[in-house]
Write a protein that holds these residues in place. Structure first.
Motif, PDB file in Angstrom:
ATOM      1  N   LEU A   1       0.822  -1.220   0.000  1.00 36.11           N
ATOM      2  CA  LEU A   1       0.000   0.000   0.000  1.00 36.11           C
ATOM      3  C   LEU A   1       0.853   1.267   0.000  1.00 36.11           C
ATOM      4  N   ARG A   2       1.953   1.247   0.753  1.00 34.99           N
ATOM      5  CA  ARG A   2       2.850   2.414   0.758  1.00 34.99           C
ATOM      6  C   ARG A   2       3.413   2.676  -0.631  1.00 34.99           C
ATOM      7  N   LYS A   3       3.798   1.609  -1.329  1.00 38.18           N
ATOM      8  CA  LYS A   3       4.344   1.783  -2.681  1.00 38.18           C
ATOM      9  C   LYS A   3       3.264   2.286  -3.636  1.00 38.18           C
ATOM     10  N   ALA A   4       2.038   1.757  -3.532  1.00 38.13           N
ATOM     11  CA  ALA A   4       0.936   2.215  -4.383  1.00 38.13           C
ATOM     12  C   ALA A   4       0.665   3.701  -4.158  1.00 38.13           C
ATOM     13  N   GLN A   5       0.710   4.137  -2.899  1.00 44.56           N
ATOM     14  CA  GLN A   5       0.488   5.551  -2.591  1.00 44.56           C
ATOM     15  C   GLN A   5       1.606   6.406  -3.173  1.00 44.56           C
ATOM     16  N   LYS A   6       2.820   5.926  -3.048  1.00 44.50           N
ATOM     17  CA  LYS A   6       3.964   6.673  -3.575  1.00 44.50           C
ATOM     18  C   LYS A   6       3.872   6.822  -5.094  1.00 44.50           C
ATOM     19  N   LEU A   7       3.436   5.753  -5.778  1.00 48.38           N
ATOM     20  CA  LEU A   7       3.337   5.762  -7.243  1.00 48.38           C
ATOM     21  C   LEU A   7       1.998   6.299  -7.749  1.00 48.38           C
ATOM     22  N   HIS A   8       1.054   6.525  -6.836  1.00 46.49           N
ATOM     23  CA  HIS A   8      -0.312   6.948  -7.197  1.00 46.49           C
ATOM     24  C   HIS A   8      -0.949   5.988  -8.196  1.00 46.49           C
ATOM     25  N   LYS A   9      -0.744   4.688  -7.967  1.00 42.62           N
ATOM     26  CA  LYS A   9      -1.326   3.659  -8.831  1.00 42.62           C
ATOM     27  C   LYS A   9      -2.451   2.964  -8.087  1.00 42.62           C
TER      28      LYS A   9
ATOM     29  N   LEU B   1      -1.929  -4.558 -16.857  1.00 43.16           N
ATOM     30  CA  LEU B   1      -1.904  -4.391 -15.401  1.00 43.16           C
ATOM     31  C   LEU B   1      -0.620  -3.720 -14.935  1.00 43.16           C
ATOM     32  N   GLU B   2       0.495  -4.081 -15.540  1.00 43.98           N
ATOM     33  CA  GLU B   2       1.772  -3.479 -15.163  1.00 43.98           C
ATOM     34  C   GLU B   2       1.760  -1.965 -15.397  1.00 43.98           C
ATOM     35  N   ASP B   3       1.120  -1.532 -16.472  1.00 48.05           N
ATOM     36  CA  ASP B   3       1.053  -0.103 -16.789  1.00 48.05           C
ATOM     37  C   ASP B   3       0.106   0.667 -15.874  1.00 48.05           C
ATOM     38  N   ASN B   4      -0.947   0.012 -15.393  1.00 48.41           N
ATOM     39  CA  ASN B   4      -2.025   0.752 -14.748  1.00 48.41           C
ATOM     40  C   ASN B   4      -2.295   0.428 -13.276  1.00 48.41           C
ATOM     41  N   PHE B   5      -1.792  -0.669 -12.764  1.00 46.92           N
ATOM     42  CA  PHE B   5      -2.122  -1.093 -11.405  1.00 46.92           C
ATOM     43  C   PHE B   5      -0.915  -1.644 -10.666  1.00 46.92           C
ATOM     44  N   MET B   6      -1.025  -1.637  -9.351  1.00 45.49           N
ATOM     45  CA  MET B   6      -0.167  -2.441  -8.487  1.00 45.49           C
ATOM     46  C   MET B   6      -1.011  -3.675  -8.174  1.00 45.49           C
ATOM     47  N   VAL B   7      -0.415  -4.856  -8.212  1.00 44.84           N
ATOM     48  CA  VAL B   7      -1.172  -6.096  -8.034  1.00 44.84           C
ATOM     49  C   VAL B   7      -0.585  -6.889  -6.872  1.00 44.84           C
ATOM     50  N   TYR B   8      -1.470  -7.331  -5.983  1.00 41.49           N
ATOM     51  CA  TYR B   8      -1.062  -8.071  -4.786  1.00 41.49           C
ATOM     52  C   TYR B   8      -1.904  -9.326  -4.660  1.00 41.49           C
ATOM     53  N   ARG B   9      -1.300 -10.402  -4.210  1.00 42.97           N
ATOM     54  CA  ARG B   9      -2.025 -11.659  -4.006  1.00 42.97           C
ATOM     55  C   ARG B   9      -2.092 -11.960  -2.515  1.00 42.97           C
ATOM     56  N   VAL B  10      -3.317 -12.271  -2.057  1.00 49.23           N
ATOM     57  CA  VAL B  10      -3.538 -12.644  -0.662  1.00 49.23           C
ATOM     58  C   VAL B  10      -3.833 -14.139  -0.610  1.00 49.23           C
TER      59      VAL B  10
ATOM     60  N   ASP C   1      -8.529   2.292  -4.971  1.00 47.77           N
ATOM     61  CA  ASP C   1      -7.706   3.422  -5.413  1.00 47.77           C
ATOM     62  C   ASP C   1      -6.315   3.294  -4.804  1.00 47.77           C
ATOM     63  N   TYR C   2      -5.444   4.227  -5.106  1.00 48.19           N
ATOM     64  CA  TYR C   2      -4.056   4.110  -4.650  1.00 48.19           C
ATOM     65  C   TYR C   2      -3.905   4.240  -3.139  1.00 48.19           C
ATOM     66  N   ARG C   3      -4.921   4.690  -2.463  1.00 50.89           N
ATOM     67  CA  ARG C   3      -4.887   4.762  -0.998  1.00 50.89           C
ATOM     68  C   ARG C   3      -5.422   3.479  -0.349  1.00 50.89           C
ATOM     69  N   GLY C   4      -5.880   2.549  -1.181  1.00 54.32           N
ATOM     70  CA  GLY C   4      -6.395   1.295  -0.664  1.00 54.32           C
ATOM     71  C   GLY C   4      -7.880   1.333  -0.347  1.00 54.32           C
TER      72      GLY C   4
ATOM     73  N   GLU D   1     -13.477   3.923 -16.257  1.00 53.75           N
ATOM     74  CA  GLU D   1     -14.305   4.966 -16.878  1.00 53.75           C
ATOM     75  C   GLU D   1     -15.242   5.603 -15.853  1.00 53.75           C
ATOM     76  N   ARG D   2     -15.766   4.791 -14.951  1.00 54.66           N
ATOM     77  CA  ARG D   2     -16.692   5.294 -13.939  1.00 54.66           C
ATOM     78  C   ARG D   2     -15.981   5.976 -12.769  1.00 54.66           C
ATOM     79  N   ASN D   3     -14.776   5.520 -12.437  1.00 51.36           N
ATOM     80  CA  ASN D   3     -14.111   5.974 -11.204  1.00 51.36           C
ATOM     81  C   ASN D   3     -12.816   6.748 -11.415  1.00 51.36           C
ATOM     82  N   HIS D   4     -12.327   6.808 -12.647  1.00 52.84           N
ATOM     83  CA  HIS D   4     -11.092   7.552 -12.970  1.00 52.84           C
ATOM     84  C   HIS D   4      -9.939   7.149 -12.054  1.00 52.84           C
ATOM     85  N   LEU D   5      -9.669   5.853 -12.002  1.00 53.06           N
ATOM     86  CA  LEU D   5      -8.594   5.338 -11.168  1.00 53.06           C
ATOM     87  C   LEU D   5      -7.222   5.647 -11.752  1.00 53.06           C
TER      88      LEU D   5
END
Length: 156
Positions: free
Chosen positions: A38-46, A77-86, A112-115, A139-143
């Motif tokens: 989550l910290r990395k996603a926030q830093k990258l705004h992804k 996904l690499e271009d647009n998201f951070m991906v995590y597996r639980v 969103d990038y803040r989780g 399109e609906r949420n502008h992620l």
């Protein structure tokens, strides 16, 4: 005969080397703790995708092999998201499952990038349908979005 056999062996070796270099790219899941993710996603705004997965879950395995193994989806996904597996059977995984109220597997949580949760996608999705669903959610949420050079702030 020996010459023909050696030429054939060299050809097979060449083809196998070329094939192994062209292996399809798979989705790369973040390796590390959920908090670091989550910290990395926030830093990258992804925005983030969180895949809730279990080794005993047949549809989870199918999605892992067919959907997350698709090279076009992996690039998207690499271009647009951070991906995590639980792993839902781990102690940390159970805690994250409870936090988001996940009850069906597989579930992919889109946030969103803040989780902050945007939506959950449950069950198996083919690669094309998964990508299409994520594009509609965006399109609906502008992620995420691509900035053209004219949209950047200037110092003039």
């Amino acid at each position: 005969m020996k010459k023909l056999l050696s030429i054939l062996m060299i050809g097979v070796l060449f083809m196998s080397t070329a094939w192994s270099q062209q292996k399809a790219k798979e989705v790369e899941f973040y390796q590390g703790s959920y908090d670091d993710f989550l910290r990395k996603a926030q830093k990258l705004h992804k925005p983030v995708l969180i895949d809730f997965w279990a080794s005993w879950c047949g549809p989870c395995k199918k999605m892992d092999n067919e959907t997350f193994g698709d090279s076009d989806l992996a690039a998207y996904l690499e271009d647009n998201f951070m991906v995590y597996r639980v792993d839902i059977d781990s102690y940390d995984g159970m805690e994250i499952v409870e936090r988001f109220g996940v009850e069906v597997f597989p579930t992919v949580l889109v946030a969103d990038y803040r989780g902050r949760e945007v939506t959950k996608l449950t069950g198996f999705y083919s690669p094309k349908y998964f990508k299409s669903s994520l594009e509609k959610i965006n399109e609906r949420n502008h992620l995420y979005y691509e900035l053209g050079s004219s949209q950047y702030a200037s110092n003039k």
